[in-house]
Design an enzyme around this catalytic site. Sequence first.
Site, PDB file in Angstrom:
ATOM      1  N   GLY A   1      65.708  60.846  66.368  1.00 31.49           N
ATOM      2  CA  GLY A   1      64.501  60.035  66.408  1.00 31.49           C
ATOM      3  C   GLY A   1      63.279  60.905  66.622  1.00 31.49           C
ATOM      4  O   GLY A   1      63.247  62.085  66.253  1.00 31.49           O
TER       5      GLY A   1
ATOM      6  N   ARG B   1      69.434  61.225  78.638  1.00 36.85           N
ATOM      7  CA  ARG B   1      69.836  60.613  79.897  1.00 36.85           C
ATOM      8  C   ARG B   1      71.106  61.288  80.378  1.00 36.85           C
ATOM      9  O   ARG B   1      71.980  61.640  79.578  1.00 36.85           O
ATOM     10  CB  ARG B   1      70.085  59.106  79.739  1.00 36.85           C
ATOM     11  CG  ARG B   1      68.827  58.266  79.555  1.00 36.85           C
ATOM     12  CD  ARG B   1      68.024  58.162  80.839  1.00 36.85           C
ATOM     13  NE  ARG B   1      66.914  57.222  80.758  1.00 36.85           N
ATOM     14  CZ  ARG B   1      65.677  57.544  80.423  1.00 36.85           C
ATOM     15  NH1 ARG B   1      65.388  58.804  80.107  1.00 36.85           N
ATOM     16  NH2 ARG B   1      64.724  56.634  80.389  1.00 36.85           N
TER      17      ARG B   1
ATOM     18  N   ILE C   1      61.822  62.380  69.223  1.00 31.28           N
ATOM     19  CA  ILE C   1      61.897  63.616  70.007  1.00 31.28           C
ATOM     20  C   ILE C   1      62.602  64.707  69.215  1.00 31.28           C
ATOM     21  O   ILE C   1      62.111  65.837  69.100  1.00 31.28           O
ATOM     22  CB  ILE C   1      62.596  63.362  71.352  1.00 31.28           C
ATOM     23  CG1 ILE C   1      61.715  62.483  72.245  1.00 31.28           C
ATOM     24  CG2 ILE C   1      62.923  64.674  72.057  1.00 31.28           C
ATOM     25  CD1 ILE C   1      62.405  61.984  73.504  1.00 31.28           C
TER      26      ILE C   1
ATOM     27  N   GLY D   1      62.622  55.368  77.425  1.00 27.33           N
ATOM     28  CA  GLY D   1      63.948  54.792  77.639  1.00 27.33           C
ATOM     29  C   GLY D   1      63.868  53.522  78.456  1.00 27.33           C
ATOM     30  O   GLY D   1      63.049  53.389  79.366  1.00 27.33           O
TER      31      GLY D   1
ATOM     32  N   ARG E   1      74.083  57.297  63.556  1.00 31.76           N
ATOM     33  CA  ARG E   1      74.965  56.320  62.909  1.00 31.76           C
ATOM     34  C   ARG E   1      74.775  56.314  61.404  1.00 31.76           C
ATOM     35  O   ARG E   1      75.736  56.197  60.644  1.00 31.76           O
ATOM     36  CB  ARG E   1      74.707  54.918  63.486  1.00 31.76           C
ATOM     37  CG  ARG E   1      75.291  54.718  64.871  1.00 31.76           C
ATOM     38  CD  ARG E   1      74.921  53.359  65.434  1.00 31.76           C
ATOM     39  NE  ARG E   1      73.481  53.259  65.683  1.00 31.76           N
ATOM     40  CZ  ARG E   1      72.883  52.184  66.175  1.00 31.76           C
ATOM     41  NH1 ARG E   1      73.599  51.105  66.466  1.00 31.76           N
ATOM     42  NH2 ARG E   1      71.578  52.175  66.382  1.00 31.76           N
TER      43      ARG E   1
ATOM     44  N   ARG F   1      72.261  58.083  58.025  1.00 32.28           N
ATOM     45  CA  ARG F   1      71.369  59.174  57.633  1.00 32.28           C
ATOM     46  C   ARG F   1      69.910  58.723  57.706  1.00 32.28           C
ATOM     47  O   ARG F   1      69.570  57.591  57.381  1.00 32.28           O
ATOM     48  CB  ARG F   1      71.696  59.609  56.202  1.00 32.28           C
ATOM     49  CG  ARG F   1      70.802  60.715  55.677  1.00 32.28           C
ATOM     50  CD  ARG F   1      71.160  61.117  54.259  1.00 32.28           C
ATOM     51  NE  ARG F   1      70.131  62.001  53.716  1.00 32.28           N
ATOM     52  CZ  ARG F   1      69.051  61.599  53.063  1.00 32.28           C
ATOM     53  NH1 ARG F   1      68.865  60.303  52.837  1.00 32.28           N
ATOM     54  NH2 ARG F   1      68.161  62.466  52.627  1.00 32.28           N
TER      55      ARG F   1
ATOM     56  N   ASP G   1      67.421  68.527  81.594  1.00 29.85           N
ATOM     57  CA  ASP G   1      66.277  67.871  82.234  1.00 29.85           C
ATOM     58  C   ASP G   1      66.697  66.556  82.859  1.00 29.85           C
ATOM     59  O   ASP G   1      65.907  65.927  83.553  1.00 29.85           O
ATOM     60  CB  ASP G   1      65.155  67.622  81.213  1.00 29.85           C
ATOM     61  CG  ASP G   1      63.872  67.133  81.871  1.00 29.85           C
ATOM     62  OD1 ASP G   1      63.521  67.663  82.950  1.00 29.85           O
ATOM     63  OD2 ASP G   1      63.227  66.230  81.319  1.00 29.85           O
TER      64      ASP G   1
ATOM     65  N   GLY H   1      60.401  65.877  81.566  1.00 28.85           N
ATOM     66  CA  GLY H   1      60.076  65.866  80.142  1.00 28.85           C
ATOM     67  C   GLY H   1      58.706  65.338  79.797  1.00 28.85           C
ATOM     68  O   GLY H   1      58.023  65.876  78.915  1.00 28.85           O
TER      69      GLY H   1
ATOM     70  N   HIS I   1      63.960  66.146  85.713  1.00 28.77           N
ATOM     71  CA  HIS I   1      63.486  65.111  84.779  1.00 28.77           C
ATOM     72  C   HIS I   1      61.961  65.206  84.622  1.00 28.77           C
ATOM     73  O   HIS I   1      61.218  64.289  84.972  1.00 28.77           O
ATOM     74  CB  HIS I   1      63.902  63.724  85.255  1.00 28.77           C
ATOM     75  CG  HIS I   1      63.968  62.730  84.124  1.00 28.77           C
ATOM     76  ND1 HIS I   1      64.788  61.621  84.149  1.00 28.77           N
ATOM     77  CD2 HIS I   1      63.325  62.665  82.926  1.00 28.77           C
ATOM     78  CE1 HIS I   1      64.649  60.924  83.032  1.00 28.77           C
ATOM     79  NE2 HIS I   1      63.760  61.544  82.271  1.00 28.77           N
TER      80      HIS I   1
END
Length: 325
Positions: free
Chosen positions: A161, A243, A163, A83, A184, A186, A267, A293, A291
Site C-alpha cells: 500500500g 504492527r 507505505i 491503523g 492478495r 496484484r 518499530d 514511525g 513505535h
Amino acid sequence: MSVSRAFKVLVSHPTVPVAALELLRSRGAETIICQSVPPSREEILAKVPGVDAIYWAHYQPLNAGILDAAGPQLRAVSTMSSGIDFVDIEEFKRRQIPLGHTPGVVKNAVADLAIGLMIAAGRNFHAGRGEIETSKWVTERIDWQMGHEIRDSVVGFFGFGGISQAIAKRLQSWDVAKILYTTRTRKDNDVDFKAEHVSFERLLQESDFLVVAAPLTDQTRGKFNAKAFELMKRSAIFVNVARGGLVQQQDLCEALSSGQIFAAGLDVTTPEPLPADDPLLKLPNCVVLPHMGTQTWKTTIEMSLLAANNIINAIEGKPMIRPAY
C-alpha cells in the site's frame, strides 16, 4: 453546506496539535478535551455523553462501550491514526456511525524510518554501539562487524500500500536488484516501481531485506512465525513498521539468536511499551524503536488536520475524506 449549529467534539488527548483544534473551533465546534496522559478511559466515559463527534487520538479500544456512553446523537468519529486494529469496525457499521482515520499522510514519515531501519539493522548499528560501550571497538580486523548493503539487493514487501510504495519510490535511486511484494491481488501500478507480485513463499525465499507494512487482520496475525523465518535467507534483514501482532515474537527472537536470519529492525512490538527486560533488547542484531514511525511534526500535524476534516465533513453531511469503511 455549512454547519448549521454548534457541535460538541470530545478530544481524547490533551496534546492534539493546536492547528486541528483551531480548525474544529473555526467551524463551530466546542472542544471537550480530556486531560489525562495516558488517556484515562474513566475520564473519557465521564466527558463523552452528549457529544456530536469523537476525535480519538490514542490506541485504546474504541468500541460499543464508548459509543453507548456517548449516546444516540453521536454523528461522527475519527481516529488520528492510520491503523485501526483497536476499533470495533463492525459495531460502527451496525450503528451506521461514520468512522474516519488518517492513512496516506503517514506514508512518507514511516517510509523514511523504514529505510533507516533497513540500514541500521543491515549495517550492525546496534551491535557496533554495543562494542563501543563495552570497550570492544576493534581497529585491526578487516572482517569486523560486516554488514549488508541495500545496493544490488532484493527488497521484498509484505503489503504494498501507501507505505510500501513510498519506500519503493525512494529505492528507485538505490540500485536495488529487484523489488518483490506479496498482497492478495496484484497492484495495477506495480510497474511504476518495477515491482513484481509474488507468492508469500517466494517473498521469504528471495528477499535480502523483507519489509512488513500490512494491516493487522485475522489473516495476517502471526504470519511471520518459525516456519516463515526458516524459509528466509540466513543473510536476510527483517523490518517491521506495521504492527507487532503480525509477528510471532518468540519465533523471531529465536531466529535472530540462532542465526537463522541476519538481523531485524523493528518499530513495532508486542506488547507496547516493550518491557526493558524483553529478550529482543538483549540481541546485538536487533534494532528496536518505540513505535516512532509517524513521530515528526509535519506528519503529526497533517494527521491531526485530516482527522478534524473527517469530523467536519460528517457533521456537514458530506463524506469523510478518509472513511474507514
